[in-house]
Design an enzyme around this catalytic site. Sequence first.
Site, PDB file in Angstrom:
ATOM      1  N   ASP A   1       0.665  -1.175  -0.137  1.00  0.00           N
ATOM      2  CA  ASP A   1      -0.026   0.152  -0.128  1.00  0.00           C
ATOM      3  C   ASP A   1       0.975   1.225  -0.043  1.00  0.00           C
ATOM      4  O   ASP A   1       0.509   2.427  -0.564  1.00  0.00           O
ATOM      5  CB  ASP A   1      -0.936   0.109   1.269  1.00  0.00           C
TER       6      ASP A   1
ATOM      7  N   CYS B   1      -8.807   1.438  -9.426  1.00  0.00           N
ATOM      8  CA  CYS B   1      -8.132   0.658  -8.221  1.00  0.00           C
ATOM      9  C   CYS B   1      -9.155   0.888  -6.944  1.00  0.00           C
ATOM     10  O   CYS B   1      -9.245   0.201  -6.172  1.00  0.00           O
ATOM     11  CB  CYS B   1      -6.747   1.350  -7.917  1.00  0.00           C
TER      12      CYS B   1
ATOM     13  N   TYR C   1     -11.164  -1.975  -4.735  1.00  0.00           N
ATOM     14  CA  TYR C   1     -10.863  -2.228  -3.345  1.00  0.00           C
ATOM     15  C   TYR C   1     -12.154  -2.280  -2.594  1.00  0.00           C
ATOM     16  O   TYR C   1     -12.611  -2.821  -1.860  1.00  0.00           O
ATOM     17  CB  TYR C   1      -9.958  -1.335  -2.785  1.00  0.00           C
TER      18      TYR C   1
ATOM     19  N   TYR D   1     -11.923  -0.846   4.307  1.00  0.00           N
ATOM     20  CA  TYR D   1     -12.396  -0.500   2.849  1.00  0.00           C
ATOM     21  C   TYR D   1     -13.796  -0.572   2.487  1.00  0.00           C
ATOM     22  O   TYR D   1     -13.842  -0.362   1.370  1.00  0.00           O
ATOM     23  CB  TYR D   1     -11.167  -1.354   2.092  1.00  0.00           C
TER      24      TYR D   1
ATOM     25  N   GLU E   1      -4.583  -4.470 -11.764  1.00  0.00           N
ATOM     26  CA  GLU E   1      -4.824  -4.665 -10.468  1.00  0.00           C
ATOM     27  C   GLU E   1      -5.288  -6.231 -10.422  1.00  0.00           C
ATOM     28  O   GLU E   1      -4.873  -6.754  -9.245  1.00  0.00           O
ATOM     29  CB  GLU E   1      -6.015  -3.792  -9.908  1.00  0.00           C
TER      30      GLU E   1
END
Length: 565
Positions: A58, A164, A168, A195, A237
Site C-alpha cells: 500500500d 483501483c 478495493y 475498505y 490490479e
Amino acid sequence: MLGGPGPTSVVVDEGAIARPFWIKFRSDSVLALYSPFVLCLASGDLNSNAFLHFVSQDVHFLKAFALAYELAEDCADDDDDKSGIRDLRKRVVQRLKSHDTLVREWGFELPDEKVSSDATVKYTDFLLAAASGRVQGENVPGKIATPFERTKVAAYILGAIAPCMRLYSSISREIQAVLVPADNSHIYKKWVDSYSSETFEEFALQVEDMVDKLSISLTGEELKVIEKLYYQAIKLEVEFFATQPISLQTIVPLARVLDPAERRLTIFCDFDLTCTAFDSSAILAEIAIITAPKANSDGSETQLARMSSADLRSTWGVLSTQYTEEFEQCIESIMDSRKVENFNYEGLKKALEQVAEFEKRANTRVVNSGVLKGLHLEDIKRAGQRLILQEGCRGFFQKIVKNDTLKTLVHVLSYSWCGDLIRSAFSSGDLDELKVHANELTYEESVTTGDIVMKVESPMEKLQDFNDILNECNSSGKHLTVYIGGSVGDLLCLLQADIGIVIGSSSSLRRLGDHFGVSFVPLFSGLVKKQRELVKDGSCNWKGLSGILYTVSSWAEIHAFILGS
C-alpha cells in the site's frame, strides 16, 4: 421453450464515464475477487505474513497516487478542478502518514518491507507514465499529450486511479457480505471494515466524480484513451491480486487444484438463456417469418406450401402466449403442494413429471401447427454462426477445450428443437469439441419438414442423458461434474452434479427449488465456506445431491472459479 427475456441495459447519468467503465469492465475485476489470495483473506485463514506483505505494498501505491495527483493538479487549468484534485491528494498523504498506525489498529506490526513486488511496480510505473503524458500499455498510444494539451492529462491520470479505488471498495464489500456481523474472530475484519466503510466509498466516488468532471470537454478519441487506461489499470490490479504469495492450499481455481490423475473434470451446460440471451425457439421463429413466402393475391397456396409471413407471425404469437400461460399454471399447480422443510429430491423429481407432460404437449402443438416447415438448413446454420452468446461464455469454453493438461469433457444438454443451430453457434468459435445433445429438426433435401426428432424433451430426459454420459465417462476413471444451467428443466441435473451452478434469474427455478428444500448460495459465499472446510479438515469434498446450488450473475464468475485469471 418458447419466448424468453432479452438482455437488460444499464442506465447511467448523462456525461458520466467512470461508472459506465466500471460496469463494462467489471467482469475482469471478478478475477481478483475469486483469486486464491482474496478467498483466503475472506475466509480469515490467510497467513499473517502474506497479509502483511500485501498491506506493505500500500505504501508504494499511496506514494504513486500522491505524486500522480500532484501532477494532475499541475495540469488542470480550472481552479475548482485544482482544488478538488488537491483535496484528493491530501487524503492520500494523510492515509500514507497514518498507514503504520492503521495497520497496528488492525492488529498487526508492519515489517520494514521497502521492496515493491513486480505487480506493484507494473501498476505504479503505468500510473506515473500516464501522469507524465507517456503510456506504455496495450492498445494505448505511446504519447497521449502535447505541451498544448496538458489539461487532458489530468483526466487521464484520474482515469488510471479510479478503477483501483473502485476495485478495493467492491472486493471489501463482497467480503463484508459473507462475514457474520457479531463475529469478531475474523482477524482481517478491521481491514475489511476500513475498505468497505462509507468513508472509503465516499473517497472512491469523489475520484469518479472528478474523472467525470475532467472529461466533459474531451473529444470521443480522448475518451477512448481514458477507457483504455481504465481497462489497463483493471488488468494490472487483477494481476496484483493474482500474484500475491500465499502458503495455503486453496480450492480455486478448480482447474489448477484438481489432480487429473485422480479425477477428471466434466462440464455439462444448458444452452437457451444459459449460453444465449434469447431462446432458440425465438430465433427459429424469426428465420421462419423472414423466409416465408408472401400470400398470393388470389389466396391460393404458395409453391412452398407454407404459411405466409403474416400467418406465421400470428401463429407463433398464439403458441408463445399459450406456452407462457400454461407453464405458469403448471408451476402454480406444483406450488400448491405442501412446502417441505428439508431437501427432497425425490419429491421434486416426481413434481417435475408435470413439467415433462406439459413440455411434450407444447412441442406437439408446435409440430402440428407447421410453423417449422420449410426452413433451409443453410439459413439455420448461418443464424447459429451469427448468434451472440452471453458475455464470457464463448471465451470460457474456448479456454477450457484448449487446456491440454485438464482434458475437460464438455457436453451441452438442451431442450432446443434444433441441434444444428447449437452446433453452428459453437463451431464459429472453434468449439467443435463440444458434444451437443438436443432435439433435431427433420429435413428433406436440406429443407425442414416441420417434424422434430424428440431426444431431450423433459427434465427426466435431460437427467437420463446426464447419467448415461457420466456412466460412459466413468469407465475411464473418476470425474468431477459441473452442471451450468438456469431453467426449471435443469433442476435435476444441477442437483445431481457434484457442483451445480445456476446462472440467470429464473423465478420459476428459484421458487420450485425453494419449495423442495433446495438452498441457493452465492458462489463466492459458498467458496469461502468451502475454503474454511479445507483449512479445518484438510479436505474439501464436492458432492452431488447435497441440496445446495451455487448462484452467479455472469460467466465471469464461472470463469474465475474454474479457470482463474
